[in-house]
Design an enzyme around this catalytic site. Structure first.
Site, short mmCIF file in Angstrom:
data_model
loop_
_atom_site.label_atom_id
_atom_site.label_comp_id
_atom_site.label_asym_id
_atom_site.label_seq_id
_atom_site.Cartn_x
_atom_site.Cartn_y
_atom_site.Cartn_z
N ASP A 1 0.73 -1.39 0.09
CA ASP A 1 0.06 -0.17 0.04
C ASP A 1 0.94 1.44 0.14
O ASP A 1 0.28 2.47 -0.07
CB ASP A 1 -1.07 0.04 1.44
CG ASP A 1 -2.26 -0.95 0.98
OD1 ASP A 1 -2.35 -1.44 -0.28
OD2 ASP A 1 -2.66 -1.29 1.92
N TYR B 1 -10.00 -0.67 2.17
CA TYR B 1 -9.58 -0.69 3.59
C TYR B 1 -9.17 0.61 3.90
O TYR B 1 -8.36 1.64 3.40
CB TYR B 1 -8.38 -1.68 3.93
CG TYR B 1 -8.75 -2.97 4.29
CD1 TYR B 1 -9.55 -3.24 5.27
CD2 TYR B 1 -8.43 -4.08 3.48
CE1 TYR B 1 -9.94 -4.59 5.59
CE2 TYR B 1 -8.65 -5.30 3.79
CZ TYR B 1 -9.50 -5.72 4.61
OH TYR B 1 -9.89 -6.95 4.81
N HIS C 1 -6.47 -13.87 4.25
CA HIS C 1 -5.48 -12.96 4.01
C HIS C 1 -4.76 -12.61 5.32
O HIS C 1 -5.16 -12.60 6.21
CB HIS C 1 -5.82 -11.89 3.04
CG HIS C 1 -6.98 -10.84 3.77
ND1 HIS C 1 -8.25 -11.33 3.76
CD2 HIS C 1 -6.82 -9.66 4.52
CE1 HIS C 1 -8.96 -10.46 4.27
NE2 HIS C 1 -8.22 -9.38 4.63
N ASP D 1 14.29 3.18 15.16
CA ASP D 1 15.50 3.16 15.45
C ASP D 1 15.82 3.58 17.00
O ASP D 1 15.64 4.78 17.53
CB ASP D 1 16.18 4.54 14.71
CG ASP D 1 17.72 4.82 14.47
OD1 ASP D 1 18.17 4.27 15.34
OD2 ASP D 1 18.20 5.19 13.71
N ASP E 1 17.40 4.53 20.50
CA ASP E 1 18.55 5.29 21.15
C ASP E 1 18.24 5.15 22.63
O ASP E 1 18.08 6.27 23.11
CB ASP E 1 18.64 6.66 20.54
CG ASP E 1 19.29 6.81 19.30
OD1 ASP E 1 19.81 5.71 18.87
OD2 ASP E 1 19.55 7.90 18.56
N GLU F 1 22.69 -9.85 13.24
CA GLU F 1 21.40 -9.40 12.65
C GLU F 1 20.57 -10.54 12.18
O GLU F 1 20.98 -11.60 11.66
CB GLU F 1 21.65 -8.55 11.19
CG GLU F 1 22.32 -7.29 11.41
CD GLU F 1 22.57 -6.70 9.91
OE1 GLU F 1 22.62 -5.32 10.11
OE2 GLU F 1 22.69 -7.36 9.07
N GLU G 1 25.05 -9.72 9.71
CA GLU G 1 26.18 -8.87 10.15
C GLU G 1 26.14 -8.82 11.68
O GLU G 1 25.21 -9.02 12.40
CB GLU G 1 26.33 -7.43 9.71
CG GLU G 1 26.68 -7.11 8.38
CD GLU G 1 26.54 -5.70 7.95
OE1 GLU G 1 27.84 -5.34 7.71
OE2 GLU G 1 25.68 -5.21 7.73
N ASP H 1 24.92 0.88 17.53
CA ASP H 1 23.44 1.68 17.12
C ASP H 1 22.69 0.64 16.32
O ASP H 1 23.15 0.25 15.21
CB ASP H 1 23.84 2.99 16.25
CG ASP H 1 22.57 3.83 16.33
OD1 ASP H 1 21.63 3.48 16.69
OD2 ASP H 1 22.93 4.88 15.61
N LEU H 2 21.67 0.18 17.04
CA LEU H 2 20.81 -0.55 16.24
C LEU H 2 19.28 -0.21 15.98
O LEU H 2 18.93 0.80 16.48
CB LEU H 2 20.73 -2.18 17.04
CG LEU H 2 20.22 -1.88 18.47
CD1 LEU H 2 18.62 -1.89 18.47
CD2 LEU H 2 20.79 -3.10 19.41
N HIS I 1 -6.37 -12.62 8.75
CA HIS I 1 -7.75 -12.14 8.75
C HIS I 1 -8.52 -13.28 7.98
O HIS I 1 -8.37 -13.49 6.60
CB HIS I 1 -8.02 -10.77 8.02
CG HIS I 1 -9.29 -10.34 7.99
ND1 HIS I 1 -9.59 -9.11 7.28
CD2 HIS I 1 -10.27 -10.53 8.84
CE1 HIS I 1 -11.10 -8.92 7.57
NE2 HIS I 1 -11.38 -9.81 8.65
#
Length: 825
Positions: A386, A467, A520, A529, A531, A574, A671, A682-683, A693
């Site tokens: 979408d 929707y 569906h 992000d 911090d 990761e 990684e 920093d991840l 549904h």
């Protein structure tokens, strides 16, 4: 004259005395002062500039003019007719790299230079492409230049090829196919297409579902629908006839009509279908006809109580949060953050802090995907991405008093495409709300304490075709943050066949005469992000595990005790994670900083307050999606933060699923998350909300939001030294009667001065009724009655600014890539 005035004065005095006595003697619901909508305190400003703000109209027009001059060799047109023309498709602000932004926000660096991100449609080498460029710095000067924007994308390329060159001819070809078999559609469906009036509710619409061919190009399955494009209920009205189109060539004149599918049987061509219709024993299916059953409103029914309005929420003293409208900066009981929007993603929040400490650099939607399953050619391969249609562009004006409280603050947003700026009024709301359940309570022997649960919400509603997605960012007094999505609207239903070979209830349920539902998955992806108390974070799986253990204090009586304990597992690379069975693991983002008790500051990520756990995609290695949505394969992901990986998805992935411009699996490539010279801890977390549904008859005509909401919460985990909501919440302590008036247990001494010296007791008529029961309040309370205006209870919609909602109809009419809904000439 004097003698005539004395009786008049006497009469007036009596009347005035009578009115005053009556005013004080007769109880009234609303007295003392009028309700007044009070604004924000003057002088509140953001501490920094909103460096993520969307371009305004002047900035966007300057970028357009610059590109028309700088790309003269492309012969850009202002009025494209198809993708054979070269034109500027979209213009938006380019969000600054986090490295640069943090240096400005938390350091002494100058404000970040402003850039635009543009997509240009170019017809080159005999095919249509979309190219990304950056334009900046802004405002436009002699130093401004356009450069390819490729570094955030896999392979470093800044382009994607479109499999579609002419949207109008897809529509026209579909109409011509239906016209050529009008005798068949009339016989089987009782209607034909009306080429002269596509909005004819008695006619048919040929809706194409495209699918990629491994050898290149697109093919289509057309399905007939009732009624026309203008009906909101069209996706409830599929008909049982399907036609396959070979459209692999970019030249529509080379397209060919292939197989027909009807009532579970494939026919090689229209002639075979005609012959079958004329043969004895041919079984027809009933037509799926429109009627009152698709109406979303019932203006006639009058069950007991409907004649009365429901309870309403008011805010008589104005907002308790602060809002800088120019910078779109919000502050509320310790939370502070910036807000912005864009056409593809909608609302994005940046630089979220709590009590002065960093929590998140960014949180925002990446993609909203729906993937269907079924045993017919339409449902069997149906999927939507979408953001391609524009979750921000399709976030329309909100209804005050319905979408959001009447007292909410409403913000506009702007999008820029085809050399025009569109202002969408009042499509983001901000409001504080008091929940129907408490934040905290406790009853002791001689007291009960209750704290009201108030929270701040930032809300928008995106209507993409059938929707409507309500997207909330909810902030709580304890520092928790919730991201919640609810869905409503019409399901994308399947035609119910009467073929005896059909497997009942394998993909859904029969819900009307000739209508079935299709299962569906909604998987809606967000980026957070993290911090937490700074950028140096790591993710830990804190498991609750059973254990058999001996304790010295058990002695010989219990040699071994079956119990449980906590075990922490560091996430060292990761990866994707799923919500654990029985909630047996906590996913905690820890900081390298500690609270007052020596515990690492953290935030726990948990499935939130919706309908069960949030899902990931059920289908393994989807045939339809290819590599375009690998983020949907797990509930959440942890990745390194990289300036070169600002997003986990891209709207143009919808056009090229097998070679997407952003392939998430190449971002989440295993990684190491261990500290090293090239990784500063920093991840980033990518997480999914949504639903498995399986619509039922209860979804007709519309899916209901309270059954479809899911969320993910970020909850403080030793982030604070104690519960911070105690100092912000409003509530009451009821002190009961008795010889022992402490709040605790019998026998404890009660010291009125010590116990209640800091508590405020409301004195007056209510306390006078009971000298023994005392209510002590913390936080502000209502001290007077109010006269509430009608607009606070039932808003007047004469101020509604929209004249049309540009809802995309999900077909190939240019509503997505072209950026604007339009009728073809």
């Amino acid at each position: 004259m004097e003698s005539r005035r004395k009786p008049l004065v006497a009469i007036t005095s009596v009347l005035l005395f009578t009115l005053l006595v009556g005013w004080f003697a007769v109880p009234s619901l609303y007295v003392a002062e009028d309700y007044a909508v009070k604004g924000h305190k003057p002088g509140f400003t953001a501490p920094k500039q909103n460096i993520w703000a969307e371009l305004d109209e002047v900035e966007a027009q300057d970028v357009y003019e610059f590109l028309l001059e700088d790309f003269k060799h492309l012969n850009l047109t202002r009025h494209p007719k198809s993708l054979r023309d070269n034109f500027v498709n979209t213009v938006e602000s380019l969000k600054p790299n986090k490295t640069d932004a943090v240096a400005y926000l938390h350091g002494d660096a100058d404000v970040v230079d402003r850039y635009a991100k543009v997509s240009i449609s170019q017809f080159t080498d005999g095919a249509p492409y979309f190219f990304y460029y950056t334009v900046g710095p802004l405002p436009v000067t002699k130093d401004t230049k356009a450069e390819p924007y490729g570094y955030p994308f896999n392979h470093g390329r800044n382009w994607i090829r479109s499999p579609i060159v002419d949207f109008f001819h897809i529509q026209q070809f579909s109409v011509n196919v239906a016209k050529n078999v009008s005798d068949i559609t009339l016989e089987l469906l009782g209607a034909t297409v009306n080429e002269n009036d596509p909005n004819d509710p008695r006619g048919l619409v040929a809706f194409p579902r495209s699918f990629r061919v491994v050898t290149g190009g697109l093919n289509f399955w057309l399905q007939m629908y009732r009624p026309s494009y203008s009906s909101g209920a069209r996706t409830l009205l599929p008909q049982g006839l399907y036609v396959k189109i070979d459209a692999k060539s970019l030249d529509f004149e080379e397209w060919t009509v292939g197989q027909y599918y009807y009532n579970g049987v494939i026919y090689d061509d229209e002639h075979k279908l005609r012959a079958a219709i004329e043969s004895p024993g041919f079984k027809k299916t009933p037509a799926n006809l429109d009627g009152p059953w698709t109406d979303t409103e019932d203006f006639e029914s009058t069950p007991a109580g409907r004649e009365l309005p429901p309870p309403a929420v008011i805010q008589p003293y104005g907002p308790r949060y602060q809002l800088d409208r120019k910078q779109k900066y919000i502050s509320w009981f310790g939370f502070e953050f910036f807000l912005t929007t864009n056409a593809a993603q909608g609302v994005l929040l940046y630089d979220i802090r709590f009590k002065g400490e960093r929590v998140m650099y960014e949180v925002g939607l990446q993609e909203a995907m729906a993937h269907y399953a079924g045993d017919d050619p339409m449902q069997g391969g149906l999927e939507w991405m979408d953001s391609f249609f524009g979750m921000g562009k399709d976030a329309f004006e909100l209804l005050p008093g319905y979408d959001c409280p009447a007292y909410a603050d409403y913000l506009d947003s702007q999008t820029h495409d085809k050399y025009e700026t569109t202002t969408i009024p009042n499509n983001v709301c901000v409001f504080e709300y008091t929940s129907d359940f408490l934040l905290a309570r406790h009853s002791a022997q001689y007291s009960t304490t209750a704290s009201r649960n108030t929270y701040l919400t930032v809300r928008s509603v995106s209507t993409v075709g059938n929707y409507d997605y309500t997207i909330d960012y909810v902030f709580y007094l304890d520092g928790a943050l919730e991201v919640k999505v609810r869905a409503s609207g019409f399901i994308f239903a399947a035609f119910y066949t009467t073929n005896s070979d059909k497997t009942e209830d394998e993909y859904g349920h029969r819900v009307h005469t000739a209508l079935s539902t299709s299962m569906h998955d909604h998987v809606i992806n967000f980026k957070a992000d993290m911090d937490v108390a700074g950028p140096k974070n790591d993710l830990v799986r804190m498991a609750i595990e059973p254990v058999t253990k001996s304790y010295s204090w058990d002695g010989p009586d219990v040699p071994k005790r079956n119990t449980m304990h906590l075990v922490e597992y560091n996430v060292t690379e990761e990866t994707g994670l799923d919500w654990p069975k029985n909630g047996g693991e906590f996913y905690i983002v820890y900081s390298d900083k500690k609270n007052a008790w020596g515990e690492r500051k953290g935030y726990r990520i948990t499935s939130g307050t919706g309908m069960g756990n949030t899902p990931h995609l059920t289908i393994i290695n989807s045939t339809t999606l290819g590599d375009s949505a690998r983020w949907a394969e797990h509930d959440l992901w942890v990745l390194r933060q990289k300036d070169s990986e600002p997003r986990g998805a891209d709207p143009f992935n919808f056009l090229e699923p097998f070679d997407p411009i952003v392939n998430f699996s190449q971002l989440a490539d295993g990684e190491s998350l261990e500290p090293s010279e090239d990784y500063d801890q920093d991840l980033v977390i990518y997480f999914n909300v949504g639903a498995h549904h399986v619509p039922t008859s209860d979804d007709i005509p519309n899916t209901l939001m309270h059954t479809s909401g899911t969320s993910v919460m970020f909850v403080p985990h030793n982030f604070n030294d104690h519960d911070p909501s105690r100092e912000s919440s409003q509530g009451v302590r009821i002190q009961l009667d008795g010889k022992k008036l402490s709040g605790g247990f019998a026998g404890e001494a009660y010291d009125e001065d010590a116990s209640n010296g800091e508590l405020r007791t409301r004195h007056g008529k209510r306390d006078a009724k009971s000298k023994k029961l005392k209510a002590h309040y913390f936080g502000g309370t209502y001290e007077k009655g109010l006269k509430v205006p009608l607009e606070a209870l039932e808003p007047n919609f004469e101020g509604y600014r929209s004249t049309m909602h540009a809802v995309p109809d999900l077909t190939f009419n240019g509503s997505a890539v072209f950026g604007t809904w339009r009728k073809e000439d």
